[in-house]
Design a protein around this motif. Structure first.
Motif, PDB file in Angstrom:
ATOM      1  N   GLU A 196     -45.851-109.465 -68.811  1.00  0.00           N
ATOM      2  CA  GLU A 196     -47.045-109.779 -69.598  1.00  0.00           C
ATOM      3  C   GLU A 196     -48.216-108.990 -69.037  1.00  0.00           C
ATOM      4  O   GLU A 196     -48.402-108.935 -67.821  1.00  0.00           O
ATOM      5  CB  GLU A 196     -47.365-111.280 -69.502  1.00  0.00           C
ATOM      6  N   ARG A 197     -48.988-108.356 -69.922  1.00  0.00           N
ATOM      7  CA  ARG A 197     -50.132-107.558 -69.458  1.00  0.00           C
ATOM      8  C   ARG A 197     -51.439-108.227 -69.863  1.00  0.00           C
ATOM      9  O   ARG A 197     -51.534-108.815 -70.942  1.00  0.00           O
ATOM     10  CB  ARG A 197     -50.069-106.153 -70.071  1.00  0.00           C
ATOM     11  N   ALA A 198     -52.438-108.086 -68.995  1.00  0.00           N
ATOM     12  CA  ALA A 198     -53.748-108.674 -69.295  1.00  0.00           C
ATOM     13  C   ALA A 198     -54.387-107.939 -70.465  1.00  0.00           C
ATOM     14  O   ALA A 198     -54.291-106.713 -70.560  1.00  0.00           O
ATOM     15  CB  ALA A 198     -54.637-108.581 -68.062  1.00  0.00           C
ATOM     16  N   THR A 199     -54.995-108.668 -71.367  1.00  0.00           N
ATOM     17  CA  THR A 199     -55.645-108.057 -72.532  1.00  0.00           C
ATOM     18  C   THR A 199     -57.101-108.502 -72.618  1.00  0.00           C
ATOM     19  O   THR A 199     -57.507-109.471 -71.978  1.00  0.00           O
ATOM     20  CB  THR A 199     -54.948-108.484 -73.838  1.00  0.00           C
ATOM     21  N   MET A 200     -57.826-107.798 -73.475  1.00  0.00           N
ATOM     22  CA  MET A 200     -59.246-108.087 -73.671  1.00  0.00           C
ATOM     23  C   MET A 200     -59.431-109.446 -74.368  1.00  0.00           C
ATOM     24  O   MET A 200     -60.304-110.231 -74.001  1.00  0.00           O
ATOM     25  CB  MET A 200     -59.801-106.960 -74.550  1.00  0.00           C
ATOM     26  N   GLY A 201     -58.600-109.715 -75.359  1.00  0.00           N
ATOM     27  CA  GLY A 201     -58.786-110.948 -76.116  1.00  0.00           C
ATOM     28  C   GLY A 201     -57.473-111.495 -76.633  1.00  0.00           C
ATOM     29  O   GLY A 201     -56.399-111.146 -76.143  1.00  0.00           O
ATOM     30  N   LEU A 202     -57.574-112.365 -77.649  1.00  0.00           N
ATOM     31  CA  LEU A 202     -56.418-113.068 -78.219  1.00  0.00           C
ATOM     32  C   LEU A 202     -55.585-113.713 -77.107  1.00  0.00           C
ATOM     33  O   LEU A 202     -54.348-113.645 -77.122  1.00  0.00           O
ATOM     34  CB  LEU A 202     -55.537-112.132 -79.065  1.00  0.00           C
ATOM     35  N   HIS A 203     -56.259-114.341 -76.153  1.00  0.00           N
ATOM     36  CA  HIS A 203     -55.533-114.954 -75.032  1.00  0.00           C
ATOM     37  C   HIS A 203     -54.682-116.112 -75.526  1.00  0.00           C
ATOM     38  O   HIS A 203     -55.183-117.018 -76.188  1.00  0.00           O
ATOM     39  CB  HIS A 203     -56.522-115.425 -73.964  1.00  0.00           C
ATOM     40  N   GLY A 204     -53.402-116.049 -75.171  1.00  0.00           N
ATOM     41  CA  GLY A 204     -52.454-117.064 -75.650  1.00  0.00           C
ATOM     42  C   GLY A 204     -51.425-116.448 -76.578  1.00  0.00           C
ATOM     43  O   GLY A 204     -50.341-116.983 -76.770  1.00  0.00           O
ATOM     44  N   PHE A 205     -51.785-115.290 -77.169  1.00  0.00           N
ATOM     45  CA  PHE A 205     -50.896-114.534 -78.061  1.00  0.00           C
ATOM     46  C   PHE A 205     -50.254-113.424 -77.236  1.00  0.00           C
ATOM     47  O   PHE A 205     -50.882-112.865 -76.343  1.00  0.00           O
ATOM     48  CB  PHE A 205     -51.745-113.926 -79.181  1.00  0.00           C
ATOM     49  N   SER A 206     -49.000-113.099 -77.550  1.00  0.00           N
ATOM     50  CA  SER A 206     -48.370-111.987 -76.828  1.00  0.00           C
ATOM     51  C   SER A 206     -48.154-110.820 -77.784  1.00  0.00           C
ATOM     52  O   SER A 206     -47.725-111.016 -78.919  1.00  0.00           O
ATOM     53  CB  SER A 206     -47.022-112.419 -76.246  1.00  0.00           C
ATOM     54  N   PHE A 207     -48.497-109.641 -77.350  1.00  0.00           N
ATOM     55  CA  PHE A 207     -48.113-108.423 -78.098  1.00  0.00           C
ATOM     56  C   PHE A 207     -47.707-107.383 -77.061  1.00  0.00           C
ATOM     57  O   PHE A 207     -48.424-106.483 -76.728  1.00  0.00           O
ATOM     58  CB  PHE A 207     -49.182-107.957 -79.095  1.00  0.00           C
ATOM     59  N   GLY A 208     -46.487-107.601 -76.572  1.00  0.00           N
ATOM     60  CA  GLY A 208     -46.019-106.847 -75.422  1.00  0.00           C
ATOM     61  C   GLY A 208     -44.809-105.989 -75.701  1.00  0.00           C
ATOM     62  O   GLY A 208     -44.553-105.566 -76.833  1.00  0.00           O
TER      63      GLY A 208
END
Ligand SMILES: Cc1cc2nc3c(=O)[nH]c(=O)nc-3n(C[C@H](O)[C@H](O)[C@H](O)COP(=O)(O)OP(=O)(O)OC[C@H]3O[C@@H](n4cnc5c(N)ncnc54)[C@H](O)[C@@H]3O)c2cc1C
Length: 427
Positions: A196-208
């Protein structure tokens, strides 16, 4: 919220989803932001409401309520949590390829589980080295008896880490007719997930990331014929992806206006509410106008889909207008909030971050503009909404009993001559 597009069914659905989102999702948003981890349990809880099956025919256990209803579901979840709206849209996107290209056996096997929320499907097309240039993909499948062996990587796959059934488009031969789509269950040996990579937003959603290392998949899991992969990818992106991401932007946009209006009423300056300042009022009016225009574009496009009418251009425009105007309104909201908007105890900065995530998938705004220019020039050749009209047309007031009997698209339909203009980038 009244609109001539929406009837009783849609109003009721909106109330149900809004009630659920306020009750079950809103209390979890702070923890989602704090922990930034993928929401497995909440995703399942949402899926069990049956909403992933909005466009699945009732014969397969779905809601069979169509594309406007799907938009309302995503919009209302996104109003509370862009991440959970994105989660629902990603799996509804994963439904498209089975509805459009699945054979009877595949539909009977998978759609009831999807509709019941027991199986979250995805669609995996993007690769690190190809992005929106779909034909540049390198992941491959090689025939081995009754199976195929899949190898390669897919990135930015919506619901990567919660998905159970990945719809993977890979190369089986060179050229534009060399892509093929497969359904790959997440427990297959040779399949694994990237970290899992840290993202700017949409925390809780995965797009990996999905990885395939000689992953053995039965030929029975192939969607359509060898060579149909490009049509699977494009039709999913055009007919579902654009509409779904439009709906996420719309929900975030609605939340931006509500939160900013509340702020303007509460915050006192010069002894009066902030909205007494003319420039603030103008900005609010601009946000209201943008939101109304964005909603019209969104509902109009998906209403045409429900009617089985030609609407590729309307879907492009809906995505463009919604993404861009939500980003513009996010900036207005930040300006109105000034310093207060920079602190994480208010949701405005979350809306701004989340709104940025909707720009890339299903065609960036530049890509939508290029396609719309082709419409203006009369050089746009294909229309997925026309070609697959019988699979998208919905009368939400009653189910269509013939739908279950319908076979997937014929070989001729699968060989859709992908218009040159669509070959460069649509995802
Ligand atoms: C939230 C989210 C969810 C996603 N979900 C999925 C999913 O479920 N499945 C999946 O497969 N992928 C998914 N994606 C990936 C998405 O489809 C890609 O981000 C998209 O295809 C663009 O690829 P890229 O980001 O590598 O950018 P690139 O394609 O590398 O684009 C880089 C820049 O070049 C421009 N550009 C690219 N091509 C052209 C062109 N032909 N003409 C002019 N300009 C061009 C773009 O506008 C952009 O500014 C998701 C992405 C996000 C952010």
């Amino acid at each position: 919220m009244g609109s001539y597009f929406t009837g009783e069914l849609h109003h009721q659905l909106r109330e149900d989803v809004r009630g659920f989102a306020e009750r079950e999702v809103r209390p979890r948003v702070a923890a989602m932001e704090a922990t930034r981890t993928v929401q497995h349990e909440l995703s399942r809880l949402i899926a069990r409401q049956g909403w992933i099956g909005a466009t699945v025919a009732r014969e397969y256990g779905g809601m069979g309520v169509g594309h406007l209803a799907k938009t309302i579901i995503i919009e209302e979840l996104s109003r509370v949590s862009g991440a959970m709206g994105a989660m629902v849209q990603a799996s509804q996107l994963g439904v498209a390829k089975i509805v459009h290209f699945g054979n009877d056996e595949q539909k009977k096997t998978w759609l009831p589980a999807v509709a019941a929320g027991e199986c979250l499907p995805t669609i995996a097309v993007t690769e690190p080295e190809s992005g929106g240039h779909v034909l540049g993909m390198a992941a491959s499948a090689v025939r081995d008896g009754d199976d195929y062996l899949l190898s390669g990587r897919k990135v930015y796959v919506g619901n990567s880490h919660v998905g159970d059934l990945h719809g993977v488009v890979v190369r089986t031969a060179p050229g534009s007719k060399g892509l093929t789509a497969f359904l790959v269950e997440s427990e297959r040996p040779g399949f694994s997930l990237g970290a899992e990579r840290a993202t700017m937003g949409l925390h809780g959603f995965s797009f990996g990331e999905l990885r395939f290392d000689n992953c053995r998949v039965p030929a029975a899991n192939r969607l359509g014929a060898e060579g149909d992969g490009l049509a699977v990818a494009y039709s999913s992106s055009v007919l579902y992806g654009r509409a779904n991401l439009t709906a996420v932007s719309l929900g975030i946009h609605q939340a931006l206006l509500e939160e900013t209006t509340r702020f303007c009423e509460e915050r006192q300056r010069y002894g009066k509410p902030l909205h007494a300042l003319a420039n603030i009022k103008l900005k609010l009016g601009q946000m209201q106008s943008r939101l109304m225009t964005a909603r019209l574009a969104a509902y109009h496009a998906v209403s045409l889909l429900d009617q089985g009418a030609s609407c590729d251009a309307e879907l492009m425009n809906a995505k463009l207008v919604n993404v861009e105007s939500a980003l513009d309104s996010a900036r207005s909201a930040m300006e109105i909030h000034a310093a207060a908007g920079l602190f994480t105890d208010r949701p405005i900065e979350r809306f701004l971050r989340d709104a940025h995530h909707i720009f890339a998938p299903a065609g960036t705004s530049d890509v939508q503009l290029l396609r719309l220019a082709e419409v203006a020039l009369g050089t746009a050749k294909g229309s997925w909404s026309e070609r697959l009209a019988e699979f998208v047309r919905t009368d939400p007031t009653h189910s269509d009993p013939t739908r279950a009997e319908r076979p997937g698209p014929s070989d001729a339909e699968c060989q859709i001559a992908v218009p040159r203009q669509l070959r460069t980038a649509v995802m």
